[in-house]
Design an enzyme around this catalytic site. Structure first.
Site, PDB file in Angstrom:
ATOM      1  N   GLY A 530       0.805   4.474  -9.767  1.00 32.03           N
ATOM      2  CA  GLY A 530       1.589   4.052  -8.881  1.00 32.03           C
ATOM      3  C   GLY A 530       1.805   3.383  -8.115  1.00 32.03           C
ATOM      4  N   GLY A 532       4.010   1.565  -4.595  1.00 33.81           N
ATOM      5  CA  GLY A 532       4.718   1.867  -3.415  1.00 33.81           C
ATOM      6  C   GLY A 532       5.244   0.752  -2.622  1.00 33.81           C
ATOM      7  CG  PHE A 534       3.234  -1.840   2.105  1.00 31.73           C
ATOM      8  CD1 PHE A 534       2.919  -1.210   3.427  1.00 31.73           C
ATOM      9  CD2 PHE A 534       4.492  -2.582   3.048  1.00 31.73           C
ATOM     10  CE1 PHE A 534       3.755  -0.771   4.494  1.00 31.73           C
ATOM     11  CE2 PHE A 534       4.882  -2.427   4.159  1.00 31.73           C
ATOM     12  CZ  PHE A 534       4.348  -0.973   4.553  1.00 31.73           C
ATOM     13  N   GLY A 535       2.982  -2.524  -2.137  1.00 33.81           N
ATOM     14  CA  GLY A 535       1.566  -2.422  -3.521  1.00 33.81           C
ATOM     15  C   GLY A 535       2.277  -1.958  -4.388  1.00 33.81           C
ATOM     16  CB  VAL A 537      -2.158   2.923  -6.697  1.00 33.33           C
ATOM     17  CG1 VAL A 537      -4.006   3.464  -7.272  1.00 33.33           C
ATOM     18  CG2 VAL A 537      -2.128   2.453  -5.258  1.00 33.33           C
ATOM     19  CE  LYS A 551      -2.546   1.253  -0.820  1.00 37.18           C
ATOM     20  NZ  LYS A 551      -1.919   1.623  -0.049  1.00 37.18           N
ATOM     21  CG  ASP A 651       4.664   7.133   4.858  1.00 37.00           C
ATOM     22  OD1 ASP A 651       4.454   7.114   4.646  1.00 37.00           O
ATOM     23  OD2 ASP A 651       4.521   8.392   5.450  1.00 37.00           O
TER      24      ASP A 651
END
Length: 847
Positions: A530, A532, A534-535, A537, A551, A651
């Site tokens: 996946g 996101g 900020f980066g 995985v 991650k 979150d």
């Protein structure tokens, strides 16, 4: 941003830029305004450090107000050079480090507000900064609550300014005993030491607090008896000693407090009876004696004296016996009465119908008998009523149909009989789930109950009546024993859990850059799990055969670096089966990230919305979704109540809930989490007002209007998560336009038309009464958690307990129970500062 050109206004004496949306740092050029007397930059979104030049250039400064921003770093020691300062308001920020000893140089200081930051005490075992502040002879208000202060009180605390009228050190980790020297502060009107780890006895010297109006000592480890000397504190309007280890009897001297309006003694080990002398407290607006070891009858004269009770009476979970006094009719203004979990018997008095302001009534788990009084129908404000697990008999009064605003009614596990009323609230088949355990009830076939006979064929024989009564009594006793054992197990396990944990420093394995490349096959896209904000995985296969999640951070994103630091800080502190586990962290010039526990079943979002072409429906059944919700609740309960410092996730959503090989749910992604107060928090907003963060649709509504980050925001997100699990509708769905959102949509159909909103798979699962009751209860929890007002949301501890009760009742291990949080927990927050109000501009009010 604050224009740096303001620094050219060298003769300016007053600068007010508060309550805007200013961002960026405080420009050092502002310190060039050498004539400046008052600087107001509060309630913005300013970040960075407090300029160190303040103390060297702004020596004329009298008022410094920077509260409600995102300022970080230390409070500059140079501030001690501003000898003219009378007020410092730095609360609701992210300031860290020690409270500067140099503050003791400010001899003219009157107000010091540093609460809701991340300040520490330093290496000393005592709060030495308090000793330094004894030089501030004009100090009137001192608030250092909601920080990470530890150590013990110095005996010099009694040497603080004689003018001090407000002292707030709540929500820290302060330990040791409360020194008797604190009683030297005889002008105090407000003292809050709650939610720390104070031990020992309450000093009898508090008799000298003749002006004290509010005293909060709740949420500590105080022992011994309640000092009888408290009866000499004639100005006391609020006394909170809840959630300690106090024992002995409730002193008669409390009746000598003419101004006492709110009394919290719950969750202690108080014994004996309810003293009849409490009838002298005729101004009480709230009385909470729940979760103690009180015995005997409820004194009639005490109940009759509660004419001014406006909030609630809570006597639940004691060992009170006898009947419920008819004088209950005097409590005409109370919003809630909870006397559940006792040994009361006899009839429910008809006089209960005179309590016309009642919104919540809980008389469950007693031994009340005879009929449900018709007079309950007079309670037109009643929203929730629980009469379950008693010996009530006869038919359900038809008059209950008149309760127009009643949304929850639990009559389960009694001896009720006859036909269920066919209109009003009883038109919903979902209500029948809360009538279970009454073998004599009958109704339409679609209610999954025996059909009522069309014609009476005479009374049952005496033998048949006797057998049915015996079976009912035996079933009730067995059910009560099971409920009691389950409750005692949970209560003992949680009530005596230490409030603070010492986290062991983890020894993480180290991974070389080559190890990470090999594990991910050069970060091949085939291993990408996946992406996101900020980066990314990746799935990684280690050389020992273990599968992990790797991650990596987007090094070009400045926010990603902050997220990385936060996630490392949080994951290094937590250890729970329902939270993702950190295996290691790595940092190389071109690669930075975390090695995490791998969840083979992906995220809850992927399970709810499969992206395979051949599958458009969710395979998760009702029991699986309930289990996942309970797992998440326990993980969040740990973050909010058992961590030190407390963690607010910020979150929570299906994409941040992972499912491992046996479908155990793991809460993950702590990149924007906040480390806040101690585990004994009151669950009010406790940290800084910050820019809106989180995911659209899951963000608590108060955050959008400048509300502070709090555990209640997580509870709201959790409520949205439940409603999404039930409906399979994203809160960002195109159908939610204007004022309509997911909670409002669900409420519009609950409970009469839940078939219109619930995922089809769940409707197939909810074929019988038990599953149907479970589904209704599940939705109800989601709606309560997603209430608009933070004060109406329960804690995650209450949520976890409620959902466990749902699961237990469905599996036949326990009776159905009220799914809302306890009344005392929900209403306790009304005694604190209003949400979004800084203590720096809120005076202590006289009760």
């Amino acid at each position: 941003m604050v224009p740096m050109e303001f620094g050219l206004l060298s003769k300016l004496k007053y600068l007010y830029l508060g309550e805007n949306n200013l961002t960026g740092n405080i420009p050092p050029s502002l310190t060039n305004m050498s004539k400046l007397n008052e600087l107001y930059l509060e309630q913005n979104q300013l970040s960075g450090h407090v300029p160190w030049e303040i103390g060297t250039k702004l020596t004329s400064l009298q008022i410094l107000s920077l509260w409600g921003n995102q300022l970080s770093g230390n409070i500059p020691n140079s501030i001690g050079n501003c000898s003219n300062l009378t007020a410092i308001d730095l609360d609701n920020n992210q300031l860290s480090g020690m409270v500067p000893m140099e503050l003791g140089k400010l001899s003219l200081l009157q107000r010091l507000n540093l609460h809701s930051n991340q300040l520490v005490s330093g290496s000393s075992s005592t709060l030495t900064f308090l000793t330094a502040l004894t030089n501030c002879s004009h100090l009137e208000k001192l608030n250092v609550a909601d920080n990470y202060l530890n150590g013990v009180f110095p005996l010099s605390i009694g040497l603080l300014s004689s003018k001090l009228f407000k002292l707030d050190l709540s929500d820290n980790n302060i330990s040791g005993s409360i020194p008797q020297q604190i009683a030297n502060l005889t002008n105090l009107t407000f003292l809050d030491l709650s939610n720390n780890i104070f031990s020992g006895n309450i000093p009898s010297e508090i008799i000298r607090f003749h002006k004290l109006e509010r005293l909060y000592l709740d949420g500590n480890r105080l022992e011994g008896s309640i000092p009888s000397e408290m009866g000499e504190m004639k100005s006391l309007g609020l006394l909170s000693l809840a959630r300690n280890k106090l024992s002995g009897k409730i002193p008669d001297s409390l009746c000598s407090l003419p101004q006492l309006r709110r009394l919290y003694l719950d969750h202690n080990y108080l014994s004996g009876g309810i003293p009849a002398s409490l009838e002298g407290c005729q101004n009480l607006e709230l009385l909470d004696l729940s979760y103690n070891k009180l015995r005997g009858r409820i004194p009639r004269q005490v109940i009759a004296s509660l004419k001014n009770l406006q909030f609630y009476l809570n006597l639940s979970w004691n060992s009170l016996d006898g009947s419920l006094p008819g004088e209950i009719s005097k409590i005409v203004m109370a919003q809630a009465i909870d006397i559940s979990g006792n040994q009361l018997h006899g009839m429910i008095p008809n006089a209960i119908g005179d309590c016309t302001a009642l919104e919540h009534l809980n008389l469950s788990r007693n031994a009340f008998e005879s009929r449900i009084p018709d007079t309950i129908s007079k309670l037109q404000n009643l929203q929730e009523m629980d009469l379950s697990v008693n010996f009530l008999s006869g038919s359900i009064p038809l008059s209950l149909r008149r309760l127009k605003v009643l949304r929850y009614m639990n009559l389960s596990f009694n001896n009720l009989s006859g036909q269920i009323p066919g209109d009003g609230l009883f038109q919903n088949s979902t209500v029948i789930a809360l009538l279970m355990g009454n073998r004599g009830l009958c109704g339409p076939q679609n209610y999954s109950l025996p059909a009522c006979p069309k014609q009476s064929k005479g009374n049952l024989s005496l033998l048949r009546k006797t057998v049915l009564s015996a079976v009912g009594i035996i079933a009730f006793i067995l059910c009560s024993l099971i409920v009691g054992l389950v409750w005692r197990q949970k209560f003992s396990r949680r009530q005596f859990r230490p409030t603070n944990y010492i986290f062991e420093r983890l020894r993480y394995p180290k991974f070389s850059y080559q190890d990470l490349l090999t594990a991910t096959n050069g970060f091949d896209e085939a291993n990408l799990l996946g992406v996101g904000n900020f980066g990314s995985v990746y799935r990684g296969n280690l050389t020992d055969g273990k599968v992990v999640a790797i991650k990596t951070l987007d090094l070009q994103n400045e926010e990603a670096h902050k997220s990385f630091k936060t996630e490392c800080k949080v994951l290094g502190r937590i250890r729970h089966r329902n939270l993702t586990r950190i295996i290691s962290a790595f940092s190389y010039p071109n690669l930075k990230g975390l090695v995490l526990q791998f969840a083979s079943n992906g995220s809850l979002e992927k399970q709810l919305y499969p992206d395979r072409d051949d599958q458009e429906i969710c395979e998760l059944g009702l029991s699986e979704r309930l289990k996942i919700a309970i797992d998440v609740a326990h993980g969040m309960e740990y973050l909010h109540h058992d961590c030190s410092p407390q963690v607010v996730h910020c979150d929570l959503k299906p994409g941040n809930v992972l499912l491992d090989s046996d479908m155990t749910a793991l809460v993950t992604d702590f990149g924007i989490s906040r480390l806040t107060t101690t585990p004994n928090t009151r669950d009010l907003p406790s940290t800084t007002t910050i820019a809106l963060k989180g995911s659209i649709g899951y963000i608590a509504p108060e955050y959008g209007v400048g509300g502070s980050i709090s555990t209640k925001g997580d509870v709201y997100s959790y409520g949205i998560l439940i409603l999404e699990m039930v409906t399979r509708k994203r809160p960002s769905d195109d159908m939610f336009v204007g004022d309509m959102n997911l909670p409002k949509w669900v409420r519009s159909a609950f409970p009469e038309r839940i078939t219109d909103i619930v995922d089809g798979r769940l409707l197939r699962d909810a074929n019988d009464m038990e599953e149907n009751r479970c589904l209704v209860s599940f939705i109800n929890v989601g709606l309560i958690c997603s209430s608009e007002s933070p004060r109406e949301r329960p804690s995650m501890r209450d949520v976890a307990r409620a959902l466990e009760s749902v699961r237990a009742s469905v599996m036949g291990r326990a009776a159905a129970s009220n799914l809302t949080a306890t009344i005392s927990d929900l209403l306790r927050n009304t005694t604190r500062n209003p949400i979004g109000t800084s203590a720096s501009n809120t005076e202590s009010c006289t009760l």
